[in-house]
Design an enzyme around this catalytic site. Structure first.
Site, mmCIF file in Angstrom:
data_model
loop_
_atom_site.group_PDB
_atom_site.id
_atom_site.type_symbol
_atom_site.label_atom_id
_atom_site.label_comp_id
_atom_site.label_asym_id
_atom_site.label_seq_id
_atom_site.Cartn_x
_atom_site.Cartn_y
_atom_site.Cartn_z
ATOM 1 N N SER A 1 7.245 9.117 12.406
ATOM 2 C CA SER A 1 6.248 8.897 11.423
ATOM 3 C C SER A 1 6.861 9.041 10.056
ATOM 4 O O SER A 1 7.161 10.046 9.527
ATOM 5 C CB SER A 1 5.248 9.866 11.747
ATOM 6 O OG SER A 1 4.260 9.837 10.517
ATOM 7 N N ARG B 1 2.871 5.981 -3.132
ATOM 8 C CA ARG B 1 4.131 6.914 -3.565
ATOM 9 C C ARG B 1 4.263 6.488 -5.432
ATOM 10 O O ARG B 1 4.579 7.622 -5.866
ATOM 11 C CB ARG B 1 5.340 6.489 -2.714
ATOM 12 C CG ARG B 1 5.135 7.018 -1.309
ATOM 13 C CD ARG B 1 6.231 6.214 -0.627
ATOM 14 N NE ARG B 1 6.338 6.747 0.938
ATOM 15 C CZ ARG B 1 5.431 6.359 1.876
ATOM 16 N NH1 ARG B 1 4.363 5.750 1.728
ATOM 17 N NH2 ARG B 1 5.677 7.050 2.984
ATOM 18 N N LYS C 1 -4.463 5.610 14.682
ATOM 19 C CA LYS C 1 -4.743 5.008 13.469
ATOM 20 C C LYS C 1 -6.063 5.098 12.680
ATOM 21 O O LYS C 1 -6.758 5.758 13.296
ATOM 22 C CB LYS C 1 -4.012 3.404 13.513
ATOM 23 C CG LYS C 1 -2.371 3.414 13.750
ATOM 24 C CD LYS C 1 -1.617 3.992 12.687
ATOM 25 C CE LYS C 1 -0.358 4.047 12.926
ATOM 26 N NZ LYS C 1 0.491 4.736 11.936
ATOM 27 N N GLN D 1 5.000 8.944 7.387
ATOM 28 C CA GLN D 1 3.875 9.922 6.662
ATOM 29 C C GLN D 1 4.413 11.443 6.798
ATOM 30 O O GLN D 1 4.270 12.471 5.873
ATOM 31 C CB GLN D 1 2.572 9.881 7.069
ATOM 32 C CG GLN D 1 1.953 8.459 6.930
ATOM 33 C CD GLN D 1 0.604 8.250 7.370
ATOM 34 O OE1 GLN D 1 -0.188 9.101 7.490
ATOM 35 N NE2 GLN D 1 -0.028 7.251 7.919
ATOM 36 N N LYS E 1 0.849 -1.440 -0.088
ATOM 37 C CA LYS E 1 -0.161 -0.050 -0.142
ATOM 38 C C LYS E 1 0.834 1.352 -0.073
ATOM 39 O O LYS E 1 0.598 2.050 -0.836
ATOM 40 C CB LYS E 1 -1.086 -0.027 1.295
ATOM 41 C CG LYS E 1 -1.791 0.817 1.287
ATOM 42 C CD LYS E 1 -3.182 0.606 1.977
ATOM 43 C CE LYS E 1 -2.969 0.629 3.658
ATOM 44 N NZ LYS E 1 -2.778 2.037 4.260
ATOM 45 N N SER E 2 1.814 1.210 0.923
ATOM 46 C CA SER E 2 2.650 2.497 1.005
ATOM 47 C C SER E 2 3.525 2.906 -0.417
ATOM 48 O O SER E 2 3.470 3.803 -0.964
ATOM 49 C CB SER E 2 3.778 2.484 1.961
ATOM 50 O OG SER E 2 3.078 2.212 3.453
ATOM 51 N N ARG F 1 -7.607 -3.600 9.537
ATOM 52 C CA ARG F 1 -6.605 -4.439 10.112
ATOM 53 C C ARG F 1 -7.027 -5.110 11.254
ATOM 54 O O ARG F 1 -6.771 -6.355 11.599
ATOM 55 C CB ARG F 1 -5.261 -3.765 10.398
ATOM 56 C CG ARG F 1 -4.642 -3.065 9.208
ATOM 57 C CD ARG F 1 -3.030 -3.073 9.370
ATOM 58 N NE ARG F 1 -2.558 -2.108 8.326
ATOM 59 C CZ ARG F 1 -2.339 -2.424 6.994
ATOM 60 N NH1 ARG F 1 -2.669 -3.602 6.647
ATOM 61 N NH2 ARG F 1 -1.829 -1.455 6.262
ATOM 62 N N ARG G 1 -8.678 11.743 12.147
ATOM 63 C CA ARG G 1 -7.235 11.525 12.528
ATOM 64 C C ARG G 1 -6.487 12.766 12.547
ATOM 65 O O ARG G 1 -6.691 13.931 11.836
ATOM 66 C CB ARG G 1 -6.853 10.502 11.572
ATOM 67 C CG ARG G 1 -7.311 9.041 11.551
ATOM 68 C CD ARG G 1 -6.897 8.286 10.582
ATOM 69 N NE ARG G 1 -5.386 7.910 10.937
ATOM 70 C CZ ARG G 1 -4.465 7.058 10.101
ATOM 71 N NH1 ARG G 1 -5.353 6.640 9.088
ATOM 72 N NH2 ARG G 1 -3.414 6.719 10.433
ATOM 73 N N ASP H 1 1.957 -1.403 11.856
ATOM 74 C CA ASP H 1 0.618 -1.771 11.330
ATOM 75 C C ASP H 1 0.358 -2.897 11.733
ATOM 76 O O ASP H 1 -0.828 -3.539 11.367
ATOM 77 C CB ASP H 1 0.770 -1.532 9.923
ATOM 78 C CG ASP H 1 0.981 -0.119 9.437
ATOM 79 O OD1 ASP H 1 0.511 0.618 10.093
ATOM 80 O OD2 ASP H 1 1.403 0.181 8.275
HETATM 81 C C1 S3P Z 1 2.553 4.743 6.215
HETATM 82 C C2 S3P Z 1 3.213 4.892 7.625
HETATM 83 C C3 S3P Z 1 2.597 4.672 8.895
HETATM 84 C C4 S3P Z 1 1.875 3.484 8.849
HETATM 85 C C5 S3P Z 1 0.729 3.659 7.451
HETATM 86 C C6 S3P Z 1 1.336 3.719 6.168
HETATM 87 C C7 S3P Z 1 3.098 5.210 4.975
HETATM 88 O O1 S3P Z 1 2.120 5.574 9.404
HETATM 89 O O2 S3P Z 1 1.165 3.365 9.757
HETATM 90 O O3 S3P Z 1 -0.203 2.537 7.487
HETATM 91 O O4 S3P Z 1 2.805 4.799 4.157
HETATM 92 O O5 S3P Z 1 4.065 6.102 5.160
HETATM 93 P P1 S3P Z 1 2.806 6.700 10.492
HETATM 94 O O6 S3P Z 1 3.715 7.524 9.512
HETATM 95 O O7 S3P Z 1 2.126 7.773 10.789
HETATM 96 O O8 S3P Z 1 3.465 5.760 11.493
#
Ligand code: S3P
Length: 437
Positions: free
Chosen positions: A174, A31, A349, A176, A26-27, A394, A129, A322
């Site tokens: 983080s 991107r 989350k 993100q 997913k991540s 999840r 969030r 996660d």
């Molecule tokens: C992610 C970073 C994580 C993760 C999320 C995806 C990402 O979050 O929990 O499912 O794609 O960069 P955080 O950066 O808030 O820890």
């Protein structure tokens, strides 16, 4: 829109057997769309996650006039418009990020550098969030972002701001937030630097480099200067370790099981659960380790093994952030007590994952003591009953694993959001021996 009323029933079953290729990461999929859209030229993405979250990100760029083709499922051809080529969504339409925190947080960084205004909205869960964690550093860079009360979405990101680089130390680990700052840094004057309290997934850094953008990074640090360009490239997305995690725990806890998980992404910042499960006594081996698209991948073979409770090493937490919902199920099935600490992030989350998992496991007869930053889980016998996933993908899938070893079926409420990260979960799970309806 997902159907909030979709409930599942997971019944005792097993042993589990077979070979599983879970969907794309997913991540990386989020991107890949973003960087391919900003690149000069045409990029092909294979292994793209056809989940609702990542499709929402693709739709966001289509709204900003990026041509994205879908030649086959799990493939995208992205006609990049260049770093300054995005256009305002027609009629000022809002961009809907759905359930996706990474979608909204990364886009906020990227949109802060555009010449047009945008509004970002999300579903009920995303609308709760915290966004201040990205608004604060981006504001320091000169961005103008307004949020709903308490720093919650919707976010209004103003265009035409002059951004300047900052040297930012993240208050929480983080990926993100780090990524949002780096993406704004593409449009900032000077060198943007980020330092993390603990290294997190480095996909943004690696992928920017793969797209030819000059960036320096090492564990917990990254820096780049604005004003450069991205070059189109092809991206191969590995299978998502976080989706494989459900099968790692399932085969570990169901007697007689053996599963092979193919092409799993093995980035060390994602695979903390592997270490935690091995500490608990799990029998997981890696074969066929190789590289695909610049990421380490491997096949994982997991066999049933009796698990014992452990104190989860706090330094593993960011590398398995996660995976705690399913770790809670492994802990419930283990002999003895498992302690999780240093994981307060779980409370912000897709749901408050400590509260949701503790409540659900207690409803099934497991002793769980909640703490502000974790939980103490007393392994025991899982009974049947009803649990609420609170719309968290999840948590829903984790309760499905609990159902395999419960003494009676478990009814799991509110499972529609599994489609955000793991389309086809039910079919794949039933294909290797689950009893999921
Ligand atoms: C992610 C970073 C994580 C993760 C999320 C995806 C990402 O979050 O929990 O499912 O794609 O960069 P955080 O950066 O808030 O820890």
């Amino acid at each position: 829109m997902t159907d909030p009323k979709l409930d599942w029933r997971s019944a005792p079953a097993g042993p589990l057997h077979g070979e599983v290729r879970v969907p794309g990461d997913k991540s990386i999929s989020h991107r890949a769309i973003m960087f391919a859209a900003l690149a000069d030229g045409v990029s092909r993405i294979s292994g793209f996650l056809e989940g609702e979250d990542t499709r929402a990100t693709a739709r966001a760029f289509a709204q900003m006039r990026v041509r994205i083709e879908t030649p086959t499922a799990s493939e995208r051809i992205v006609h990049g418009v260049g770093i300054d080529g995005l256009k305002a969504p027609l009629n000022g339409a809002a961009i809907d990020c759905g359930n996706a925190g990474p979608g909204m947080r990364l886009l906020t960084g990227l949109l802060a550098g555009q010449r047009f205004d945008t509004t970002l909205i999300g579903d009920e869960s995303l609308s709760r969030r915290p966004m201040r964690r990205v608004i604060d550093p981006l504001t320091q860079m000169g961005a103008k972002i307004t949020a709903h009360e308490g720093g919650l979405p919707p976010l209004r990101v103003s265009g035409n701001c002059t951004l300047h680089a900052i040297d930012y130390t993240l208050p929480v680990a983080s990926a993100q937030v780090k990524s949002a700052v780096l993406l704004a840094g593409l449009y900032a004057q000077g060198e943007t630097r980020v330092t993390e309290p603990h290294p997190t997934r480095d996909y943004t850094e690696r992928m920017l480099r793969a797209f030819g953008y000059p960036i320096e990074f090492s564990e917990g640090q990254a820096r780049l200067s604005g004003g450069q360009r991205l070059r189109a490239t092809n991206v191969v997305v590995p299978a998502d370790f976080s989706s494989a995690a459900f099968f790692l725990v399932a085969a570990s806890v169901v007697p007689g099981s053996k599963l092979v998980l193919r092409d799993v992404g093995m980035n060390p910042r994602r695979t903390g659960l592997l270490h935690a499960l091995r500490l608990m006594g799990a029998d997981i081996t890696q074969t066929n380790r190789r590289e695909a698209g610049g990421e380490a991948i491997a096949d994982l073979i997991v066999r049933h093994a009796p698990l014992r409770g452990v104190d989860v090493p706090v330094e593993l937490v960011p590398d398995m952030i996660d995976e705690f919902p399913v770790l809670f199920v492994a802990a419930a099935a283990a002999n003895g007590t498992t302690r999780v600490t240093g994981a307060a992030e779980l409370r912000v989350k897709e749901s408050d994952r400590i509260a949701v998992m503790a409540k659900g496991l207690r409803a099934l007869g497991i002793g769980v003591d909640e703490t502000p930053d974790g939980a103490v889980i007393h392994g025991g016998k899982l009974g049947g009953g009803e649990v609420d996933s609170a719309g968290d993908h999840r948590c829903a899938m984790s309760f499905c694993i609990a159902g395999l070893i419960a003494q009676a079926p478990i009814r799991i409420l509110d499972c529609a959001n599994v489609a955000t990260s793991f389309p086809g979960f039910v079919e794949l799970a039933n294909g290797c021996g689950f009893e999921l309806r």
